[in-house]
Write an enzyme that holds these catalytic residues in place. Structure first.
Site, PDB file in Angstrom:
ATOM      1  N   ASP A  43       0.874  -1.185   0.000  1.00  0.00           N
ATOM      2  CA  ASP A  43       0.000   0.000   0.000  1.00  0.00           C
ATOM      3  C   ASP A  43       0.907   1.229   0.000  1.00  0.00           C
ATOM      4  OD1 ASP A  43      -3.259   0.277   0.788  1.00  0.00           O
ATOM      5  OD2 ASP A  43      -2.073   2.108   1.045  1.00  0.00           O
TER       6      ASP A  43
ATOM      7  N   CYS B 248     -13.727  -0.594  -8.487  1.00  0.00           N
ATOM      8  CA  CYS B 248     -14.851   0.062  -7.807  1.00  0.00           C
ATOM      9  C   CYS B 248     -15.214   1.372  -8.508  1.00  0.00           C
ATOM     10  CB  CYS B 248     -14.571   0.266  -6.322  1.00  0.00           C
ATOM     11  SG  CYS B 248     -13.112   1.212  -5.984  1.00  0.00           S
TER      12      CYS B 248
ATOM     13  N   ASP C  67      -6.944  -4.683  -5.547  1.00  0.00           N
ATOM     14  CA  ASP C  67      -8.138  -3.948  -5.106  1.00  0.00           C
ATOM     15  C   ASP C  67      -7.845  -2.451  -5.080  1.00  0.00           C
ATOM     16  OD1 ASP C  67     -10.583  -3.208  -4.055  1.00  0.00           O
ATOM     17  OD2 ASP C  67     -10.105  -3.838  -2.006  1.00  0.00           O
TER      18      ASP C  67
HETATM   19  N1  SAH Z   1      -8.160  -4.055  -0.182  1.00  0.00           N
HETATM   20  C1  SAH Z   1      -8.522  -3.140   0.864  1.00  0.00           C
HETATM   21  C2  SAH Z   1      -9.157  -1.860   0.353  1.00  0.00           C
HETATM   22  C3  SAH Z   1      -8.305  -1.102  -0.645  1.00  0.00           C
HETATM   23  S1  SAH Z   1      -8.662   0.605  -0.699  1.00  0.00           S
HETATM   24  C4  SAH Z   1      -9.463  -3.839   1.843  1.00  0.00           C
HETATM   25  O1  SAH Z   1      -9.843  -4.991   1.633  1.00  0.00           O
HETATM   26  O2  SAH Z   1      -9.821  -3.209   2.842  1.00  0.00           O
HETATM   27  C5  SAH Z   1      -7.380   1.167  -1.706  1.00  0.00           C
HETATM   28  C6  SAH Z   1      -6.010   1.292  -1.023  1.00  0.00           C
HETATM   29  O3  SAH Z   1      -5.067   1.580  -2.058  1.00  0.00           O
HETATM   30  C7  SAH Z   1      -5.890   2.404  -0.023  1.00  0.00           C
HETATM   31  O4  SAH Z   1      -5.440   1.864   1.197  1.00  0.00           O
HETATM   32  C8  SAH Z   1      -4.820   3.371  -0.585  1.00  0.00           C
HETATM   33  O5  SAH Z   1      -3.945   3.858   0.408  1.00  0.00           O
HETATM   34  C9  SAH Z   1      -4.077   2.482  -1.552  1.00  0.00           C
HETATM   35  N2  SAH Z   1      -3.481   3.096  -2.752  1.00  0.00           N
HETATM   36  C10 SAH Z   1      -4.031   4.009  -3.578  1.00  0.00           C
HETATM   37  N3  SAH Z   1      -3.238   4.197  -4.664  1.00  0.00           N
HETATM   38  C11 SAH Z   1      -2.159   3.375  -4.517  1.00  0.00           C
HETATM   39  C12 SAH Z   1      -1.020   3.090  -5.306  1.00  0.00           C
HETATM   40  N4  SAH Z   1      -0.824   3.671  -6.484  1.00  0.00           N
HETATM   41  N5  SAH Z   1      -0.135   2.180  -4.849  1.00  0.00           N
HETATM   42  C13 SAH Z   1      -0.321   1.580  -3.653  1.00  0.00           C
HETATM   43  N6  SAH Z   1      -1.407   1.790  -2.882  1.00  0.00           N
HETATM   44  C14 SAH Z   1      -2.315   2.673  -3.296  1.00  0.00           C
END
Ligand code: SAH
Length: 397
Positions: A253, A341, A301
């Site tokens: 993340d 999403c 995700d």
């Molecule tokens: N899979 C998680 C929800 C993901 S929400 C669950 O089950 O709860 C999306 C996440 O992606 C967020 O935590 C955000 O910090 C992260 N994020 C957004 N853009 C990103 C990127 N380019 N690389 C890594 N993480 C990212």
């Protein structure tokens, strides 16, 4: 209070008759009466056919959102009935004593722009976290909260109105505890896994309840697997993998706070499974692993890559790139669980880009299961916006 009368232009009723609850500015022919935010409006077709009753937002292009297709009085009792209806469904789906769930899901529950998550801790205490993003409904939010509190009896209610969309509605940004005492820490149980939820400072309401059933759907594939949870947030998928006997888990993340909570949740559950938390941009991480075929299971995700129709093309390129790279990093016969999403990326377009990513990665793909958001986020017929989460489990040979 008088009811405003709004007549639509010719032909603009079709979408509304199919179930869509929004009336846009440019669809309106005539308005008789007041147009302050929170005013009640009756909507008529150009042929004077009554279509429904809703509430006005004076600042938004979405001028009216319908609450009912009848001439119901939109009073305190009516909002209580809507909340009770929403809760009756959740009571059928989940155990109110132990489960956390989305209690109200906006338009799908006839409460436009209003969502409320109910988090339940280990002693059965409930915390309500709500967001409200429609100026028309704002004056009625106290009635909705009163009805929710009456049934759910929360120990605390949290407002997370720190949403940029509120500005478009002329509403101020706010967050905080509006009632009660927040249990600290707040630990919920999801599918037998313990998770800390930071309702005050976490992303959105603190926890993504919409993936609860999808997390469970991966259990057949996790035993002895080398797992990558990409865009892991607080580790929902990673924790399920550990629970199901994964060999090792890498959680990626770009938020340090999110990664800290993954580790905290790991300890909370007493997991001994090796965990590697990586602070990286998933695009870069996957590039570094391209062609290495180290993972048995990869979960993708990402956040929504587009929130509008106009940027869909670049969003598609982004989705295709991560799916392509993930496929090249997957062992032969491995599983890709991939999500989007973005509402504007329609289900067919998502399948198409995954198929093209498979071709580019020279992998044959088998779609094993196709899913959507959890059942407490129901999809309203005629209102496509309410189906936003697409989730595929794919085997790549
Ligand atoms: N899979 C998680 C929800 C993901 S929400 C669950 O089950 O709860 C999306 C996440 O992606 C967020 O935590 C955000 O910090 C992260 N994020 C957004 N853009 C990103 C990127 N380019 N690389 C890594 N993480 C990212």
């Amino acid at each position: 209070m008088t009811t405003t009368r709004i007549i639509l232009k010719k032909g603009e009723e079709d979408r509304i008759l199919l179930g869509h609850p929004w009336v846009f500015d440019n669809e309106i022919d005539k308005i008789t009466g007041s147009t302050e935010s929170g005013d009640t409006a009756d909507i008529y077709s150009s042929r004077d056919k009554f279509l429904g009753r809703g509430l006005i937002s004076s600042t938004s292009k979405i001028r009216v959102r319908l609450i009912t297709r009848h001439k119901d009085g939109l009073d305190r009792g009516y909002f209580k009935r809507l909340v009770d209806q929403a809760l009756t469904l959740r009571l059928q789906l989940y155990n109110h004593e132990t489960d956390s769930f989305r209690a109200v899901y906006g338009e799908a529950d006839n409460l436009p722009g209003f969502i409320c998550d109910c988090f339940t801790n280990q002693t059965g205490q409930k915390v309500l976290v709500y967001q409200s993003s429609f100026a028309g409904l704002e004056p009625f939010v106290p009635h909705i909260l009163e009805a929710l509190s009456k049934t759910l009896e929360p120990v605390a209610t949290i407002e997370r109105n720190d949403l940029a969309v509120r500005e478009r509605e002329g509403l101020e940004l706010r967050k905080g505890i509006i009632q009660g005492v927040l249990p600290d820490p707040l630990v919920i149980k999801e599918n037998s896994i313990l998770m800390n939820v930071d309702v005050l400072n976490g992303q959105k309401t603190g926890h993504f309840l919409d993936q609860r059933e999808n997390r469970l759907s991966l259990m057949p594939f996790v035993r002895n697997s080398v797992v990558l949870d990409a865009f892991c947030h607080t580790g929902g998928f990673a924790l399920h993998a550990a629970q199901g006997g994964a060999r090792s888990v890498t959680a990626v993340d770009s938020s340090d706070e999110a990664l800290k909570s993954v580790k905290k949740n790991w300890d909370l559950n007493g997991f001994k499974t090796p965990l590697d938390t990586v602070n990286a941009n998933v695009f870069d991480f996957l590039k570094d692993h391209e062609g290495k075929q180290v993972f048995d299971l990869i979960i993708l995700d990402p956040p929504a890559f587009t929130k509008s129709r106009s940027t869909i093309e670049s969003a598609i390129r982004g989705y295709k790139e991560i799916n392509y790279r993930a496929l090249t990093g997957l062992k032969k016969g491995g599983i890709l669980a991939t999500c989007s999403c973005s509402h504007y990326l329609y289900p067919d377009a998502f399948i198409k880009l995954i198929t093209e990513a498979g071709k580019d990665a020279k992998r044959i793909l088998r779609f094993i299961e196709t899913r959507q958001q959890a059942k407490d986020h129901p999809v309203l017929a005629g209102y496509d916006e309410s189906l936003y989460l697409k989730f595929h489990i794919i085997q790549a040979v």
